[in-house]
Design a protein around this motif. Structure first.
Motif, PDB file in Angstrom:
ATOM      1  N   PRO A  64     107.024 -17.954 -75.263  1.00 39.81           N
ATOM      2  CA  PRO A  64     106.695 -16.913 -74.310  1.00 39.81           C
ATOM      3  C   PRO A  64     107.404 -17.074 -72.962  1.00 39.81           C
ATOM      4  CG  PRO A  64     104.875 -18.462 -74.452  1.00 39.81           C
ATOM      5  CD  PRO A  64     105.911 -18.897 -75.457  1.00 39.81           C
ATOM      6  N   ILE A  65     107.636 -15.912 -72.397  1.00 39.66           N
ATOM      7  CA  ILE A  65     108.071 -15.816 -71.003  1.00 39.66           C
ATOM      8  C   ILE A  65     106.819 -15.427 -70.241  1.00 39.66           C
ATOM      9  CG2 ILE A  65     109.460 -14.532 -69.339  1.00 39.66           C
ATOM     10  CD1 ILE A  65     111.389 -13.912 -71.695  1.00 39.66           C
ATOM     11  N   ARG A 139     100.258 -13.098 -77.428  1.00 43.31           N
ATOM     12  CA  ARG A 139     101.383 -12.764 -76.556  1.00 43.31           C
ATOM     13  C   ARG A 139     101.768 -11.324 -76.831  1.00 43.31           C
ATOM     14  NH1 ARG A 139     105.398 -17.145 -78.791  1.00 43.31           N
ATOM     15  NH2 ARG A 139     104.488 -16.224 -80.637  1.00 43.31           N
ATOM     16  N   VAL A 140     102.368 -10.695 -75.850  1.00 41.48           N
ATOM     17  CA  VAL A 140     102.885  -9.348 -76.015  1.00 41.48           C
ATOM     18  C   VAL A 140     104.278  -9.458 -76.626  1.00 41.48           C
ATOM     19  CG1 VAL A 140     103.593  -7.233 -74.825  1.00 41.48           C
ATOM     20  CG2 VAL A 140     101.622  -8.539 -73.980  1.00 41.48           C
ATOM     21  N   VAL A 141     104.493  -8.853 -77.776  1.00 44.82           N
ATOM     22  CA  VAL A 141     105.837  -8.763 -78.336  1.00 44.82           C
ATOM     23  C   VAL A 141     106.481  -7.565 -77.661  1.00 44.82           C
ATOM     24  CG1 VAL A 141     107.239  -8.446 -80.410  1.00 44.82           C
ATOM     25  CG2 VAL A 141     105.094  -9.753 -80.531  1.00 44.82           C
ATOM     26  N   ALA A 142     107.663  -7.780 -77.073  1.00 43.14           N
ATOM     27  CA  ALA A 142     108.272  -6.710 -76.288  1.00 43.14           C
ATOM     28  C   ALA A 142     109.792  -6.794 -76.314  1.00 43.14           C
ATOM     29  CB  ALA A 142     107.791  -6.791 -74.832  1.00 43.14           C
ATOM     30  N   THR A 143     110.393  -5.656 -76.069  1.00 43.83           N
ATOM     31  CA  THR A 143     111.815  -5.603 -75.758  1.00 43.83           C
ATOM     32  C   THR A 143     111.898  -5.429 -74.249  1.00 43.83           C
ATOM     33  OG1 THR A 143     111.890  -3.224 -76.117  1.00 43.83           O
ATOM     34  CG2 THR A 143     112.461  -4.619 -77.991  1.00 43.83           C
ATOM     35  N   CYS A 144     112.842  -6.118 -73.630  1.00 41.68           N
ATOM     36  CA  CYS A 144     112.964  -6.063 -72.170  1.00 41.68           C
ATOM     37  C   CYS A 144     114.411  -5.828 -71.771  1.00 41.68           C
ATOM     38  CB  CYS A 144     112.483  -7.374 -71.539  1.00 41.68           C
ATOM     39  SG  CYS A 144     110.728  -7.700 -71.798  1.00 41.68           S
ATOM     40  N   ARG A 145     114.587  -5.143 -70.673  1.00 44.90           N
ATOM     41  CA  ARG A 145     115.911  -4.905 -70.106  1.00 44.90           C
ATOM     42  C   ARG A 145     116.049  -5.726 -68.835  1.00 44.90           C
ATOM     43  NH1 ARG A 145     119.106  -2.297 -72.930  1.00 44.90           N
ATOM     44  NH2 ARG A 145     118.352  -0.760 -74.385  1.00 44.90           N
TER      45      ARG A 145
END
Length: 166
Positions: A64-65, A139-145
């Motif tokens: 995780p971040i 945790r939140v699974v996410a795509t990030c920019r």
């Protein structure tokens, strides 16, 4: 609460209120030092929720971040070795070490700024725009920019330290 962005904002506000409920000023700012020195409670966001993440700590190459705003993110669509150099059964397993993947993620997020007692590497990076796609292990699974518009998962794939998640 039907608007995903509103749901995300409410969850982040709930987190901030939990952290700062004892402050007499009534000002609910998210203080970096309080978040960095504690194990942060999980903030789960609805799938498709858009949110902001200002990275403050990294565990390994796919998360995780820890975000200053509350969520802990697992970067979607990529897989990295664990910190102990293992891969979970049935999961994609890159050739690169877990340490190499973590260091690549840390470099993309502004470089190391020390280590927390939990083993997370401190980072200081500008806010990223993220989209929740689900949850995994609280945790939140996410795509990030990244601030330059580049997808964080794609940037990690370009380092050669992670593989696509199938």
């Amino acid at each position: 609460m039907n608007n995903p962005a509103t749901s995300a904002e409410l969850l982040v506000m709930r987190y901030r209120l939990q952290i700062h409920a004892s402050q007499p000023s009534g000002i609910f700012n998210c203080h970096r030092s309080m978040i960095e020195e504690e194990i942060m409670p999980a903030t789960i966001l609805a799938a498709a929720a858009a949110f902001v993440c200002t990275p403050i700590a990294v565990w390994d190459g796919d998360g995780p971040i820890w975000c200053a705003e509350g969520p802990k993110i697992r970067v979607g669509n990529i897989a990295a070795r664990e910190r102990d150099e293992t891969c979970r059964p049935g999961h994609p397993c890159p050739a690169a070490s877990g340490a190499a993947a973590r260091d690549a993620m840390v470099a993309l997020l502004g470089g190391p700024r020390g280590t927390l007692s939990t083993g997370h590497v401190r980072v200081r990076a500008p806010a990223m725009q993220c989209q929740a796609t689900g949850s995994s292990y609280e945790r939140v699974v996410a795509t990030c920019r990244l601030p330059n518009g580049r997808d964080l998962g794609a940037a990690m794939l370009a380092t050669g330290t992670v593989v696509p998640w199938r």
